[in-house]
Design a protein around this motif. Structure first.
Motif, short mmCIF file in Angstrom:
data_model
loop_
_atom_site.label_atom_id
_atom_site.label_comp_id
_atom_site.label_asym_id
_atom_site.label_seq_id
_atom_site.Cartn_x
_atom_site.Cartn_y
_atom_site.Cartn_z
N ASP A 73 0.82 -1.21 0.00
CA ASP A 73 0.00 0.00 0.00
C ASP A 73 0.85 1.25 0.00
N LYS A 96 2.37 1.76 -3.45
CA LYS A 96 1.38 2.33 -4.37
C LYS A 96 1.18 3.81 -4.08
N GLU A 97 0.97 4.10 -2.80
CA GLU A 97 0.64 5.47 -2.43
C GLU A 97 1.79 6.41 -2.73
N ALA A 137 2.20 6.95 -6.42
CA ALA A 137 1.13 7.83 -6.89
C ALA A 137 1.40 9.28 -6.48
N SER A 184 -2.72 -1.83 -10.03
CA SER A 184 -2.41 -0.56 -9.35
C SER A 184 -2.70 0.65 -10.22
N GLN A 190 -5.23 3.49 -9.31
CA GLN A 190 -4.81 4.46 -8.29
C GLN A 190 -3.85 5.51 -8.87
N GLU A 232 -5.87 7.94 -10.89
CA GLU A 232 -6.62 8.82 -10.02
C GLU A 232 -5.73 9.95 -9.48
N ALA A 233 -4.48 9.58 -9.16
CA ALA A 233 -3.56 10.58 -8.64
C ALA A 233 -3.09 11.54 -9.73
N THR A 253 -7.57 10.70 0.27
CA THR A 253 -6.50 9.91 -0.33
C THR A 253 -5.73 9.23 0.79
N THR A 293 -3.38 5.89 2.71
CA THR A 293 -3.53 4.57 3.26
C THR A 293 -3.52 4.70 4.77
N SER A 344 -7.52 -4.96 -4.66
CA SER A 344 -8.61 -4.00 -4.52
C SER A 344 -8.69 -3.44 -3.11
N ASN A 368 -8.73 -0.83 -0.15
CA ASN A 368 -9.14 0.55 -0.07
C ASN A 368 -9.19 0.95 1.40
#
Lengths: 419, 314, 526
Positions: free
Chosen positions: A256, A259-260, A263, A276, A279, A282-283, B69, B71, B276, B278
């Protein structure tokens, strides 16, 4: 409801009898209805799939129902639960006729006798080779592949305008970006502090040591010839520790976070799959999909995961279920619908080639087309565990890489021997 | 404890309890600051410290749920952005019917906890007020049998429910009623023991007085004892409700179709699938899921707090 | 529950027995109706043992409630006990049975299923053989296939009768495919659907020589020539590989095995005696790791319960002062960790404790790099810390309840005797409290002994202990270890899982039973 006097016994008895009768009627009525539901003209088949694909396949299923007169009962399940529940429920008669499952569960499903082989006939040539290889076990094909997924290098084009030609290139660009302050990490690979992630690290490993098992001539695995302890893989182990020390790999970066952070533009590169991309879109960052450059000399092929529709060996509707799988799920319409809903490359070559050439999914697909599927022997579950824990220890610098890796290879060998 | 006189019957217990509090406050209308710190002030300090320890992870979840936005690990600046986007997404996702899960969880939680309280109270009454062979062994066995690791018995539970479903389809697999029954299998046990202890603090002389008045055992139980043990019933109800709503292993083995899931399983799926996940929406769901438990606690708190014998033994 | 009805106590006589009687009879009627229904259904299924049990239980339940003046305690215990019997006791007994079987990966069904699946799996298409178009037909001898080969020639055959060429005059074709033949009736789509299991298992020999293979259709439209290289001989109960000549015999352990020990999958369920129970004692390295894990499991459970109790008690005592304003606010906030589903909290803590990005290191400790979950010792501290966070509100709740159940008089009497705050607490309240709390501490210990969620979600038992084949970690509890051994290896092994569950259960139960004696928690029962 305080009556004050003692009630009439007779009345009570009547009430009791009435209650008994009503309950009986209610029960038997319920049972009768449930039985009557099954026998339609074209029969009924039960299909387990995930919501995403069920939405995508709505039209295809409707046309199957119309053309065959069969009712398709779609049971929505979480994709990750399907294979496990299938093994538990099929022998008790609770299972479906058709499931969608990942190909790496195949060894488990076959060993438990819950899936039946499907003869695709000449149609097997219509699919990507890697997809058919993945859906094969012990010489038989078990199901129709629908989508292919694999890792690739995702590059932030603002931080790294050119695709890296070599691994050293990648590291140099990454480190330069960190040094200049435009990025925080040279590369992002999602790992777990205790179990690393052998799947995400595999392309790097493959560039040193080749596949986990030796390959047969037809490209399938020879499960009896474990190659994980070979010389190249030992080099990889040593390199793994070096990367850990250099901060190229970082156990604190989970999937996570990777990915974050990517992004958020914190790194020029990440190794990830098509799942991925949503995401990243979206960013709003600009990115490109590249093959992973080789670190060890051989090509850095990722492991391919294939998802396909399989037939239950306990199905009481084998003919209709087979028609559903081979005629409808193998159709270009179905394959394209699934691709559009899930961003994974279709397994049917016609649908694969129909993808817009510049789409990210197509780029992932191109990279996967030359790769090998994830092994699908049932021992893999135990192997992933041992593999990952050892990689985590090596990256974390907890011991000598060669020694750790060798004892892991021995442990895996004994797991396979025991199986 | 049986030497206490029988209870006066002019007012309900909790009413008298709050009277006692009021009197206690009135008794010391003002204190010197030094004494206030020694007797009351430090309690605030301890209370605050524990509250901070207890709530900071939850504040973090709340913050993550309001952040459109990010995590769970990546949003270290609390309340950097505030938006209800995640809540909207949570409630509007037709593939994951959160509202339905919420209702399911409430139904399972309320039915299970009410039935658990009732069954447990019945058993505790028998253990506390009656003498019979096997009483001691019985109570001990109740505690011991629940120590079987249910996680590993889940296969047996699954097969049992599959068989039960063949006879009574509405109680089989993927049925909330069946799940409730499985939970009720654990209604006796620790709960009974807790209640048993409280039942014992109600003086036997009360029963005897009622018996002399001609009341039968059932009437004594339903009209006198249950009322006097209301606080423990509230505690058990709450514990059972909390335990049920956060139970995961059995429910995820038995429930399958998306419309039948409970919050615990449903929410877990927001973070269990690599492709997936979130987290922000998961956080939003978790915040909403905690609300009924907190509400129930607030509602039951006067029972829990209004001491049992503190009221009845004056 | 207890509706505040002030009249009930004053006039108990007004509450007539008839209402209760009505309810009782109605409930019994419902129970009996359900039981009768179940018995009829079970009898139809032939499950006579279950019928007997259901009948017996029903009779006992009726007797308990209908025979006047007898079985008084049973009237109160029966409802809970029946549910307990079905969903706890029976489940435990059933697990005991499973523990003696090989139920699990590769052994999850019957022998008949296994044989047919093995033969199905060994059936493969003859290489380079063509595809045939077929029509499903029937005559008095049974189902048959009307086959059109790629050259357009037509033949017909059935299970007993190998393919026979037909002349053009005998068949009716549509778009180059034969759809009907003299002497045979073509099945309609509806008939195909109804008899699809039979059709799918129909094997039409290609010629008199069985080695040429047989035609099978999977979709009632296309057929291929298959050969099976496994054949089952019922008389000798063996499977023979026709390619290699290897004979597989039923080895008695739920699978067919070759003379050199190769096992065919799938197998089937059989009883295997104490094999599953012996597993932990087979490998020395694993046995040693198991001892370490057992010690840590005890430590984890004891420390978790101890710290949670101390914290909960301290908080309960602190907030148990009626003069404290806002104590309800404290109470509600302190209970929150308990209100939050526990495995969800574990996931939150996983994020909070991340070495580089976690809130704890980054914000609370100002950028420290404490490896909360990956250093063997710190990881142990972390899981206990998180577990205390999860557990103390429960202790706080029960301690608050227990403190308030201690009569005011006790405190007042002590105060009159000159005792002061701490002494009152230590000498009077604490012993009273412990009497009622001790059993809960023990059950809480048992719960934490098997606290799977927190360990599995936070660390999966890791960091891993080196030098052992099995995946054993420094924070593994017995239950997570069992879970990994039984389920995360090569698929589920329910027999082994059940056996290990029983071993754990025996350990926990024995220790708890001894503890009950030690604490004399139940002494007032004597």
């Amino acid at each position: 409801m305080r009556t004050g006097t003692t009630g009439s016994r007779r009345l009570l008895q009547l009430a009791a009898i009435a209650a008994t009768g009503m309950t009986l009627v209610a029960c038997s009525g319920g049972g009768g209805d449930a039985d009557a539901g099954g026998g339609e003209d074209g029969g009924t088949i039960t299909v387990w799939m995930d919501q995403n694909r069920a939405d995508a396949l709505g039209d295809v299923i409707a046309s199957f129902e119309e053309e065959s007169g069969t009712t398709v009962e779609v049971v929505i399940k979480e994709f990750g639960d399907i294979a496990g529940d299938f093994v538990t429920q099929a022998p008790g008669g609770e299972g479906p006729d058709v499931v969608i499952a990942p190909h790496d569960a195949l060894g488990n499903l076959v060993s438990n006798g819950v899936v039946a082989p499907i003869e695709l006939g000449d149609a097997s040539g219509d699919f990507q080779d890697v997809a058919i290889e993945a859906m094969s076990y012990d010489g038989s094909v078990y199901g129709v592949p629908v989508s292919i997924e694999n890792l690739a290098l995702v590059r932030n084009t603002a931080l790294a305008p050119e695709a890296p030609a070599t691994w050293d290139d990648l590291v140099a660009t990454g480190q330069a970006a960190v040094a200049s302050g435009s990025a925080q990490y040279p590369l992002l690979v999602g790992l777990d502090p205790n179990t690393a992630d052998p799947y995400h690290l595999y392309p790097l490993q493959a560039s040193y040591g080749g596949p986990l098992f030796a390959l047969n001539d037809d490209g399938t695995y020879d499960g009896s010839d474990l190659q994980i302890g070979n010389e190249g893989n030992l080099q990889f182990a040593a390199q793994l520790q070096q990367w850990g020390a250099d901060g190229i790999l970082n156990l604190s970066i989970s999937q996570d976070i990777a990915k974050e952070q990517f992004a958020a533009g914190a790194s020029p590169y990440t190794i990830t799959g098509p799942w991925s991309l949503a995401q990243f879109d979206e960013a709003g960052i600009e990115y490109a999909i590249d093959p992973i450059p080789s670190a060890g000399g051989q090509s850095a092929t990722p492991l391919v995961g294939v998802q396909g529709f399989m037939l239950s060996s306990y199905s009481e509707n084998p003919i209709v279920a087979t028609q559903f799988i081979t005629d409808y799920m193998a159709s270009e319409e179905a394959q394209t619908a699934i691709y559009e809903a899930g961003d994974r490359a279709p397994a049917l070559t016609a649908a694969f080639e129909a993808m817009p050439a510049d789409s990210p999914t197509a780029a992932f697909g191109e990279i996967g087309a030359d790769a090998v599927p994830m092994p699908n022997v049932p021992e893999m579950a135990a192997i992933w565990d041992q593999w990952g824990a050892t990689e985590a220890q090596i990256i974390g610098g907890q011991g000598d890489p060669t020694q750790l890796w060798t004892s892991m290879a021995e442990a895996i060998q004994s797991t396979i021997d025991a199986g | 404890m049986s030497t206490t006189p029988p209870i006066p019957t002019d007012a309900p217990a909790q009413q008298r309890a709050s009277d006692a509090e009021r009197i206690a406050r009135l008794r010391q209308p003002r204190m010197r600051p030094g004494r206030w710190i020694a007797e009351i002030g430090w309690r605030h300090v301890v209370g605050l410290a524990v509250v901070v320890f207890a709530t900071f992870p939850l504040v973090y979840v709340l913050s993550a749920s309001l952040n459109p936005t990010g995590t769970l690990t990546g949003s270290n600046v609390l309340f950097r952005e505030i938006s209800v986007e995640n809540y909207v997404e949570l409630l509007s996702d037709t593939r994951r019917p959160y509202a339905r899960w919420f209702v399911n969880t409430m139904v399972v939680g309320v039915v299970t906890s009410l039935a658990t309280v009732f069954l447990g109270a019945l058993a505790a009454y028998a253990f506390s007020r009656m003498r019979f062979t096997g009483r001691r062994v019985g109570l001990l066995s109740l505690l011991l049998v629940q120590m079987f690791p249910q996680l590993l018995a889940v296969v047996a539970i699954y097969l049992l429910m599959q068989g039960l479903g063949d006879v009574f389809p509405i109680l089989g697999l993927d049925s909330l009623a069946g799940l409730i029954l499985v939970y009720l299998g654990g209604a006796l046990g620790v709960n009974t023991y807790l209640m048993y202890g409280f039942f014992n603090t109600v003086p036997a002389s009360i029963d005897e007085a009622a018996k002399i008045d001609g009341a039968g055992h059932a009437r004594i139980f339903f009209t006198i004892i249950l009322r006097l043990v209301a606080p423990i019933l509230a505690v058990i109800g709450l514990l059972s409700f909390i335990g049920t709503t956060s139970e995961f292993v059995i429910s995820s083995a038995l429930l399958t179709s998306p419309d039948n899931l409970t919050l615990a399983i449903g929410l877990f799926r927001y973070v269990s699938e690599e492709t997936s996940t979130n987290y922000p929406v998961f956080a939003a769901g978790a915040v909403l899921a905690a609300i009924p438990v907190v509400a129930l606690f607030l509602y039951l708190q006067r029972y829990i707090v209004a001491g049992l014998t503190a009221g009845s033994v004056k | 529950m207890a509706a505040p009805d002030t009249t009930g106590l004053r006039r108990p006589r007004r509450l007539s027995g008839s209402l209760g009687l009505l309810a009782k009879i109605a409930l019994l009627a419902v129970v009996d109706a359900i039981a009768v229904f179940a018995i009829m259904l079970l009898a139809a299924q032939g499950s006579w043992i279950v019928v007997a049990v259901v009948a017996l239980v029903t009779v006992v339940v009726n007797a308990v409630y209908l025979v006047p003046g007898r079985f008084l305690p049973a009237k109160y215990l029966t409802p809970g006990l029946v549910l307990l019997g079905i969903f706890q006791v029976f489940v435990v007994l059933f697990s005991c049975y499973i523990a003696f079987t090989n139920y699990g990966f590769g052994h999850n069904s019957t022998k008949d299923d296994a044989i047919s699946q093995l033969i199905q799996q060994s059936t493969s298409r003859v290489e380079d053989s063509p595809a045939y178009r077929v029509t499903v037909v029937e005559n008095l001898s049974g189902l048959g296939l009307l086959v059109t080969d790629p050259d357009g020639d037509v033949s017909v055959g059935s299970a007993e009768q190998p393919l026979q060429r037909l002349d053009e005059g005998q068949v009716e074709t549509e778009a180059g495919v034969a759809v009907a033949a003299d002497g045979w009736t073509t099945l309609t789509t509806g008939q195909i659907v109804q008899r699809q299991s039979d059709i799918a298992s129909l094997q039409v020999p290609f010629s008199d020589d069985l080695d040429d293979g047989f035609l099978v259709t999977a979709d009632a439209r296309n057929a291929y020539v298959f050969v099976s290289n496994l054949s089952y001989d019922e008389a000798t109960d063996t499977l023979t590989d026709t390619d290699t000549g290897v004979v597989y015999v039923d080895g008695g352990e739920g699978a067919f095995v070759s003379p050199d020990g190769e096992e065919l999958r799938p197998g089937w369920q059989v009883l295997v005696g104490f094999e599953n129970f012996a597993y932990p004692f087979q490998s020395q390295a694993f046995g040693q790791a198991l001892i370490g894990v057992t010690i840590w499991t005890f430590a984890f459970a004891a420390i978790s319960v101890g710290l949670s109790f101390l914290l909960g008690l301290a908080l309960a005592v602190t907030l148990n002062d009626p003069r404290l304003r806002g104590r309800n606010v404290y109470r509600v906030l302190a209970i929150l960790p308990y209100a939050f589903p526990s495995f969800l909290s574990a996931l939150v803590w996983l994020g909070l404790l991340n070495t580089e990005f976690g809130f704890v290191n980054q914000v609370l400790l100002g950028g420290a790099a404490v490896p909360w979950l990956s250093d063997p010792i710190i990881a142990k501290i972390s899981v206990i810390l998180v577990n205390v966070w999860l557990g103390f509100p429960y202790m706080f709740l029960v301690c608050t309840g227990a403190l308030q159940s201690i009569p005011e008089e006790v405190t007042e009497a002590a105060t009159v005797d000159g005792a002061r705050g701490w002494a009152i607490f230590r000498l009077i309240k604490l012993p009273l409290l412990l009497v009622s709390i001790a059993p809960l501490l023990i059950s809480s210990f048992a719960f934490n002994f098997n606290n799977f969620n927190i360990i599995y979600m936070l660390t999966r038992g890791g960091p891993r202990i080196g030098g052992i084949d099995e995946n054993v970690g420094h924070t593994d509890l017995l239950i997570t270890l069992v879970y990994k051994v039984a389920f995360a290896g090569q698929g589920a092994d329910y027999g082994l899982a059940s056996a290990l569950a029983i071993i754990i259960f025996v350990i926990v139960a024995v220790i708890s039973a001894i503890s009950f004696r030690q604490t004399k928690a139940l002494e007032d029962l004597n």
